[in-house]
Design an enzyme around this catalytic site. Structure first.
Site, short mmCIF file in Angstrom:
data_model
loop_
_atom_site.label_atom_id
_atom_site.label_comp_id
_atom_site.label_asym_id
_atom_site.label_seq_id
_atom_site.Cartn_x
_atom_site.Cartn_y
_atom_site.Cartn_z
N GLU A 208 2.77 -8.70 8.88
CA GLU A 208 2.93 -8.91 10.32
C GLU A 208 2.24 -10.16 10.84
O GLU A 208 2.71 -10.78 11.80
CB GLU A 208 2.40 -7.68 11.07
CG GLU A 208 3.30 -6.45 10.93
CD GLU A 208 2.65 -5.18 11.42
OE1 GLU A 208 3.36 -4.18 11.54
OE2 GLU A 208 1.41 -5.18 11.67
N GLU B 232 -4.36 4.19 -8.77
CA GLU B 232 -5.63 3.96 -8.07
C GLU B 232 -6.84 4.26 -8.96
O GLU B 232 -7.97 3.89 -8.63
CB GLU B 232 -5.71 4.79 -6.80
CG GLU B 232 -5.87 6.28 -6.97
CD GLU B 232 -5.97 7.00 -5.64
OE1 GLU B 232 -6.91 7.79 -5.49
OE2 GLU B 232 -5.14 6.76 -4.75
#
Length: 300
Positions: free
Chosen positions: A83, A114
């Site tokens: 963004e 992870e």
């Protein structure tokens, strides 16, 4: 047993009997948890301000802002990185992500990556992280192996480091120049850190990236003056910005934008009588891209 669990793994007091409640009560409890989590960000404001300055220093020196995350925080980090260039006209190459599972996580949102600290070290090396960069790592628990190992590797390579976590004393903080504790406590649904912890993380990332845009001259009186106007909505917004900041009508604003190739900052200067588009760009360059300084200048 609860006392031995990290706060983000404990059950919230409001959780008791949650599954026996009517939907109206459930959504009310969930909202209360979200509001509670949002308030936790307030205590972190000094650390967030320091993070903005640290990232800003690296970007001003030609470096990059790098987000490092796994799981749900990885999705938020990816959104922020995508963004910023769109909203504030920044170079996408200077805002990147290092995420457990890589780009495939948007199709296969698996938890296994992870746990892979070695993969994180390899990803940091592959990205060429170095002293000119600032790495912002996000982990609700603050102990996610991928994120902890990745931030340690970034620190060892000389990068500036910021850690955002939701548990006091998180191991991730030991690898950071700036520690941002978002102490959101237990979740309404135990361990579902996409909820309270995630809300606080999203607020923190929004604050960092927006405050950074303000500091870098991309915001003027609340207007996003460096936006990339590549659709009808944004072109209309760009026109309104020029109208407001230059004090001209819609027709004059449109002419200025056309002359400036759709760029808001030079268009504002053109509409304000600061010369041609070329002269406006030169004036902006002389003032490091800050529109307010260029408008206040007696040049042009």
């Amino acid at each position: 047993m609860a006392a031995s669990l990290r706060p983000t793994e404990q059950l919230h007091p409001m959780s008791a009997g949650l599954d026996a409640q009517a939907s109206a009560r459930v959504v009310s409890i969930l909202l209360a948890g979200q509001v509670e989590a949002a308030k936790a960000v307030e205590d972190a404001l000094p650390a967030l301000a320091a993070a903005v300055e640290l990232v800003g220093d690296r970007l001003a020196a030609g470096g990059r802002l790098v987000y490092l995350a796994a799981g749900s925080p990885a999705l938020m980090a990816l959104a922020d990185a995508l963004e910023i260039p769109q909203t504030y006209g920044e170079d996408p190459k200077r805002f990147l992500t290092i995420l457990a599972g890589g780009p495939d996580l948007v199709r296969d949102f698996a938890g296994g990556p992870e746990d892979d600290g070695e993969a994180a070290r390899e990803d940091v090396a592959r990205a060429g992280i170095g002293p000119s960069d600032c790495v912002v790592a996000i982990s609700a628990s603050g102990s996610t192996p991928y994120v902890v190992a990745g931030l340690r590797a970034a620190h060892e390579r000389g990068a500036a480091t910021v850690a955002i976590a939701n548990n006091p004393g998180a191991p991730l903080f030991a690898e950071a120049d700036i520690a941002v504790l978002l102490d959101t406590g237990p979740e309404i649904v135990g361990g579902s850190t996409r909820m309270g912890a995630g809300t606080a993380q999203k607020i923190a990332l929004n604050i960092i990236s927006t405050a950074l845009a303000v500091a870098r001259g991309h915001v003027h009186d609340g207007h996003m003056v460096a936006l990339r106007a590549d659709n009808a909505k944004l072109r209309e917004r760009a026109r309104r910005i020029v109208e407001d900041l230059a004090g001209v009508d819609a027709q004059e604003a449109s002419r200025a934008l056309e002359a400036a190739g759709g760029e808001v900052k030079p268009a504002v200067l053109v509409a304000a009588g600061k010369g041609s588009a070329e002269e406006a760009r030169a004036l902006l360059a002389a003032h490091d891209g800050y529109l307010r300084r260029a408008l206040s200048s007696h040049d042009g």
